[in-house]
Design an enzyme around this catalytic site. Structure first.
Site, PDB file in Angstrom:
ATOM      1  N   GLU A 342       1.015  -1.329  -0.154  1.00 52.32           N
ATOM      2  CA  GLU A 342      -0.285  -0.086  -0.272  1.00 52.32           C
ATOM      3  C   GLU A 342       0.908   1.476  -0.111  1.00 52.32           C
ATOM      4  O   GLU A 342       0.654   2.081   0.173  1.00 52.32           O
ATOM      5  CB  GLU A 342      -1.285   0.288   1.268  1.00 52.32           C
ATOM      6  CG  GLU A 342      -1.724  -1.511   1.342  1.00 52.32           C
ATOM      7  CD  GLU A 342      -2.958  -1.058   2.404  1.00 52.32           C
ATOM      8  OE1 GLU A 342      -2.996  -0.510   3.126  1.00 52.32           O
ATOM      9  OE2 GLU A 342      -3.530  -1.867   2.582  1.00 52.32           O
ATOM     10  N   GLU A 434      -5.279  -8.539  -0.079  1.00 50.70           N
ATOM     11  CA  GLU A 434      -6.345  -8.083   1.172  1.00 50.70           C
ATOM     12  C   GLU A 434      -7.578  -7.876   0.695  1.00 50.70           C
ATOM     13  O   GLU A 434      -7.841  -7.028  -0.952  1.00 50.70           O
ATOM     14  CB  GLU A 434      -5.514  -6.583   2.183  1.00 50.70           C
ATOM     15  CG  GLU A 434      -4.651  -6.879   3.044  1.00 50.70           C
ATOM     16  CD  GLU A 434      -3.483  -5.968   3.920  1.00 50.70           C
ATOM     17  OE1 GLU A 434      -4.685  -5.011   4.149  1.00 50.70           O
ATOM     18  OE2 GLU A 434      -2.356  -6.153   3.442  1.00 50.70           O
TER      19      GLU A 434
END
Length: 494
Positions: A342, A434
């Site tokens: 991320e 995720e």
């Protein structure tokens, strides 16, 4: 059993019972028209597309208005003012047939990269990334299923601060056979790592592997749903030296060894606590040191001076993690390895200085673990769909994103999937590393969103009944398209 009796005490009683049971079992064309003008009196085959539908003709909610400046928009205006939850525009769309279409969004993004949340016919349908622009442009939102006749496309604020000009539907391209080849970027990859990657390639496009972050959460799926996921996500976080210095301890390597004994696949991320310069205040404690806001560590400056203390601490941290990963290599366990995740969000310190320092850190980490520590059991998973952040094909085996749509949104996040496929020219596997809500297997197959695996985050995301209802989890785990633990092969012989 690798200290199984000791490891069980780190888990819940329910999870421990699951482990014991499993171990015992193991041992025993083209003219464009606007609006719906071509539908009357014609068959679907006679209807020309693409078809364009202006946003200003839609139903506005909240504080949205019709904009006229800047120029460059289509039609008589555009919808602007997306700033807060509840702001939305619902655009009527008339489709020529019950079919799969590609959705194109005309927009303006003057305020930087943003996300909008889509709904199709009132059902949440994931997010669309709207990149920063210098004027009106368009972007593909991926494939959608529409009914013949009236439909609706709704834009909900999401991140906000963008303008919506129109939507367009056109023929959706049919998926071609994937071009992913078997093999890893590390020429010395272990047989176990190569076997896992071969299996993932063989499964790609015909199934999706189920995954769950946190061993405890994964094991507790067994009793209510009768199955366990194929993949469990683990975290190197508490092996970070700046956390160990504060007394942090971790059992994640031991838990991964245990999961391997059960026949499962291990995926690791690393919430890397900054090597130094933790703020360590009441609101920003040392334990939040992986967040940009909780440290003053400057990655760009550290990388610029290999003789600096900061640079040497980066290497120290890498060496500490390598020591743990070696335990898995010694046990012949391949790892789906996803560090620096991320990054483009900027909320983690490794992404706070932009793409170039982050890519430099990725390459340094790859070199350190591969060529200094000779860790050959790692399958390197990059975690961004942005071309600007991509570190290159030579150090990436799999590309991925993290998907967190609104609670109960089981859409396949097709837009982000197709962005990833395009980024790597369909030459590498694409994974949902995720997720909050789990994508609906029916929609995955219908829209050909061929994610290699998903891995649901722990806690409320799997347990609260809102992110994922019990009925939905059961449907997913029972789906013939979804691979669970009991369906995995023996990778030592694959």
């Amino acid at each position: 059993m690798r200290k199984t009796h000791l490891l069980l005490i780190t888990l819940s009683l329910a999870a421990a019972a699951v482990i014991v049971g499993i171990l015992l079992a193991k041992e025993s064309v083209p003219a464009e028209v606007t609006e719906a003008e071509s539908l009357k009196g014609t068959s679907a085959a006679e209807t020309a597309i693409p078809m364009t539908f202006e946003a200003e003709s839609g139903q506005l909610q909240g504080d949205l208005t019709i904009g006229k400046q800047p120029a460059g928009f289509s039609g008589s205006g555009y919808v602007t003012g997306f700033k807060k939850p509840g702001d939305s525009v619902t655009i009527p769309v008339t489709a020529p047939a019950d079919d799969i279409f590609e959705l194109i969004v005309g927009y303006n993004g003057p305020s930087g990269d943003k996300d909008t949340e889509l709904a199709v016919n009132g059902i949440a349908f994931g997010s669309v990334n709207l990149r920063k622009t210098a004027g009106f442009t368009e972007v593909s939102a991926g494939k959608i299923a529409l009914n013949r006749g009236e439909n609706t496309i709704t834009f909900n604020t999401g991140w906000g601060w963008y303008d919506i000009d129109y939507v367009k539907i056109t023929n959706a391209a049919k998926n071609q056979e994937h071009q992913v080849v078997k093999g890893l970027v590390n020429p010395n990859a272990t047989p176990e790592a190569l076997a896992l990657q071969r299996y993932l390639v063989d499964s790609y496009g015909t199934s999706i592997l189920s995954g769950q972050q946190n061993l405890n959460d994964a094991l507790e799926l067994k009793k209510p749903y009768g199955k366990l996921p194929a993949i469990v996500g683990f975290d190197m976080m508490d092996y970070s030296p700046s956390r160990v210095e504060h007394g942090a301890k971790s059992m994640e390597i031991d838990n991964a060894l245990l999961w391997h004994d059960l026949g499962g696949i291990a995926a690791f991320t690393w919430h890397w606590n900054a090597p130094t310069d933790l703020i360590d205040s009441g609101e920003k404690p040392w334990s939040s040191g992986f967040y940009t806001e909780a440290t003053t560590f400057d990655l760009e400056n550290a990388l610029a001076d290999p003789d600096s203390k900061s640079y040497k601490l980066l290497l120290r941290d890498m060496d500490a993690i390598a020591e743990q990963l070696k335990k898995l290599q010694d046990a012949k366990i391949p790892v789906l390895w996803r560090p620096l995740h991320e990054a483009e969000g900027g909320w983690f310190w490794w992404g706070a200085k932009g793409p170039e320092p982050c890519k430099q850190l990725w390459k340094l980490l790859y070199d350190r673990l591969t060529n200094v520590h000779h860790l050959n059991n790692l399958i390197w998973v990059w975690n961004s769909e942005s071309p600007d952040w991509y570190p290159g094909d030579d150090t990436v085996d799999i590309i991925s994103v993290d998907s967190y749509p609104a609670a109960g949104d089981y859409s396949p996040d097709i837009n982000r999937y197709e962005n990833l496929v395009k980024l790597v020219q369909d030459k590498k596997l694409v994974a949902m590393a995720e997720n909050g809500p789990i994508p609906d297997p029916d929609l995955l197959t219908k829209l050909q969103a061929n994610w290699s695996w998903y891995c649901t985050w722990g806690g409320e995301f799997i347990n609260d009944g809102k992110q994922n209802t019990k009925e939905h989890i059961q449907k997913v785990l029972d789906s013939s398209y979804v691979i669970t633990l009991d369906e995995l092969p023996d990778f030592s012989t694959y």
